[in-house]
Design a protein around this motif. Sequence first.
Motif: not given
Length: 139
Positions: A84-89, A118-126
């Motif tokens: 979630n911190h990565i996705l926030q950045v 897996k969380l980054i893959l599932a939730n990233a907008d790019v």
Amino acid sequence: MVILTAIDRDPGCKGVVETAYDLATKMDMKLVILHVVPEDEDEEAARREIEDIVMSVIGDLEGIDLRIMPEQTRRDLPTGRTANHILQVAEELDPDYIVIGSRKRTGLGKILLGSVSKLILANADVPVVTVEQTRKAEA
């Protein structure tokens, strides 16, 4: 244009840094390297280790936006705080790509939730580029 890569302190992530750097160089993009420091780890020690990993791959830190971010406890995020911190950045930077490492898992490990990648893959907008991250640094 920006490429965001998130790495941990494992020297096995050198391939992740190399891939992100190669993409940024070939595509003439700015490279932001992010490390989220878990609450129970020393932020300065983490910075030194991340700098060493990046320098061992790239040679120097010139032109690299290196960000070391302390993880913060959030009651609304019982799992996946690092992701979630990565996705926030990523939301703040609006990168063109995210480059992350992913470790091979077998058996039950493939279906368990909670993996940062897996969380980054599932939730990233790019688009997300995943690079197999070795367990140990290669010689």
